[in-house]
Scaffold this motif. Sequence first.
Motif, PDB file in Angstrom:
ATOM      1  N   CYS A  12       0.860  -1.257  -0.037  1.00 15.41           N
ATOM      2  CA  CYS A  12      -0.027   0.136   0.028  1.00 15.41           C
ATOM      3  C   CYS A  12       0.787   1.524  -0.030  1.00 15.41           C
ATOM      4  O   CYS A  12       1.752   1.259   0.743  1.00 15.41           O
ATOM      5  CB  CYS A  12      -1.020  -0.002   1.256  1.00 15.41           C
ATOM      6  SG  CYS A  12      -1.982   1.202   1.430  1.00 15.41           S
ATOM      7  N   LYS A  13       0.437   2.122  -0.709  1.00 14.35           N
ATOM      8  CA  LYS A  13       1.491   3.337  -0.717  1.00 14.35           C
ATOM      9  C   LYS A  13       1.239   4.144   0.429  1.00 14.35           C
ATOM     10  O   LYS A  13       2.345   4.803   0.802  1.00 14.35           O
ATOM     11  CB  LYS A  13       1.062   4.375  -1.959  1.00 14.35           C
ATOM     12  CG  LYS A  13       1.342   3.819  -3.416  1.00 14.35           C
ATOM     13  CD  LYS A  13       0.908   4.937  -4.555  1.00 14.35           C
ATOM     14  CE  LYS A  13       1.197   4.148  -5.792  1.00 14.35           C
ATOM     15  NZ  LYS A  13       0.999   5.132  -6.817  1.00 14.35           N
TER      16      LYS A  13
ATOM     17  N   SER B  53     -14.108  -4.137   1.637  1.00 14.46           N
ATOM     18  CA  SER B  53     -14.210  -2.942   1.457  1.00 14.46           C
ATOM     19  C   SER B  53     -12.862  -2.197   2.173  1.00 14.46           C
ATOM     20  O   SER B  53     -12.664  -2.482   3.313  1.00 14.46           O
ATOM     21  CB  SER B  53     -15.340  -2.187   2.000  1.00 14.46           C
ATOM     22  OG  SER B  53     -15.281  -0.747   2.153  1.00 14.46           O
TER      23      SER B  53
ATOM     24  N   SER C 119      -9.125   0.456   1.547  1.00 16.18           N
ATOM     25  CA  SER C 119      -8.309   1.473   0.762  1.00 16.18           C
ATOM     26  C   SER C 119      -7.314   0.621  -0.295  1.00 16.18           C
ATOM     27  O   SER C 119      -7.119  -0.346  -0.401  1.00 16.18           O
ATOM     28  CB  SER C 119      -7.328   1.935   1.800  1.00 16.18           C
ATOM     29  OG  SER C 119      -8.042   2.825   2.945  1.00 16.18           O
ATOM     30  N   PRO C 120      -7.032   1.425  -1.466  1.00 19.06           N
ATOM     31  CA  PRO C 120      -6.293   1.073  -2.529  1.00 19.06           C
ATOM     32  C   PRO C 120      -4.881   0.357  -1.930  1.00 19.06           C
ATOM     33  O   PRO C 120      -4.312   0.700  -1.100  1.00 19.06           O
ATOM     34  CB  PRO C 120      -5.861   2.385  -3.446  1.00 19.06           C
ATOM     35  CG  PRO C 120      -6.977   3.062  -2.868  1.00 19.06           C
ATOM     36  CD  PRO C 120      -7.299   3.151  -1.579  1.00 19.06           C
ATOM     37  N   LEU C 121      -4.901  -0.825  -2.565  1.00 14.16           N
ATOM     38  CA  LEU C 121      -3.665  -1.552  -2.290  1.00 14.16           C
ATOM     39  C   LEU C 121      -3.163  -2.507  -3.587  1.00 14.16           C
ATOM     40  O   LEU C 121      -4.370  -2.482  -4.258  1.00 14.16           O
ATOM     41  CB  LEU C 121      -3.984  -2.502  -0.991  1.00 14.16           C
ATOM     42  CG  LEU C 121      -4.934  -3.369  -1.126  1.00 14.16           C
ATOM     43  CD1 LEU C 121      -4.555  -4.636  -1.719  1.00 14.16           C
ATOM     44  CD2 LEU C 121      -5.415  -4.152   0.205  1.00 14.16           C
ATOM     45  N   ARG C 122      -2.140  -3.094  -3.336  1.00 14.66           N
ATOM     46  CA  ARG C 122      -1.698  -4.027  -4.593  1.00 14.66           C
ATOM     47  C   ARG C 122      -1.499  -5.602  -3.858  1.00 14.66           C
ATOM     48  O   ARG C 122      -0.979  -5.570  -2.924  1.00 14.66           O
ATOM     49  CB  ARG C 122      -0.503  -3.373  -5.059  1.00 14.66           C
ATOM     50  CG  ARG C 122       0.119  -4.528  -6.108  1.00 14.66           C
ATOM     51  CD  ARG C 122       1.214  -3.666  -6.868  1.00 14.66           C
ATOM     52  NE  ARG C 122       0.454  -2.872  -7.724  1.00 14.66           N
ATOM     53  CZ  ARG C 122       1.184  -2.121  -8.532  1.00 14.66           C
ATOM     54  NH1 ARG C 122       2.561  -2.156  -8.893  1.00 14.66           N
ATOM     55  NH2 ARG C 122       0.402  -1.212  -9.594  1.00 14.66           N
ATOM     56  N   SER C 123      -2.066  -6.467  -4.572  1.00 17.10           N
ATOM     57  CA  SER C 123      -1.852  -7.912  -4.145  1.00 17.10           C
ATOM     58  C   SER C 123      -1.065  -8.516  -5.055  1.00 17.10           C
ATOM     59  O   SER C 123      -1.235  -8.455  -6.306  1.00 17.10           O
ATOM     60  CB  SER C 123      -3.244  -8.211  -3.933  1.00 17.10           C
ATOM     61  OG  SER C 123      -3.301  -9.727  -3.770  1.00 17.10           O
TER      62      SER C 123
END
Length: 79
Positions: free
Chosen positions: A30-31, A54, A56-60
């Motif tokens: 996550c940024k 639901s 926050s934006p993240l990368r998986s």
Amino acid sequence: MSTAGIAPGDRFDWYSDIVSSEVMPATLSCKRPADFQGEAAVLDLGEIRASRFSLSPLRSRRTAPMIRRGDPEAGLSRP
């Protein structure tokens, strides 16, 4: 599961650990981890598992060994 009761600095790591152990093995990033908020609900219905997220934006990221270790579709028949 919700990050609401977790200290802001610990939320992302807590959520990442829960997802990797309860839903599927994955590496999350996550940024802005200090601002992360997330909720997840999982309902087991015998052979079916329903999930709602639901967050926050993240990368998986899931590597081949992670997929082999915990594939959510492992029990399904494929043609």
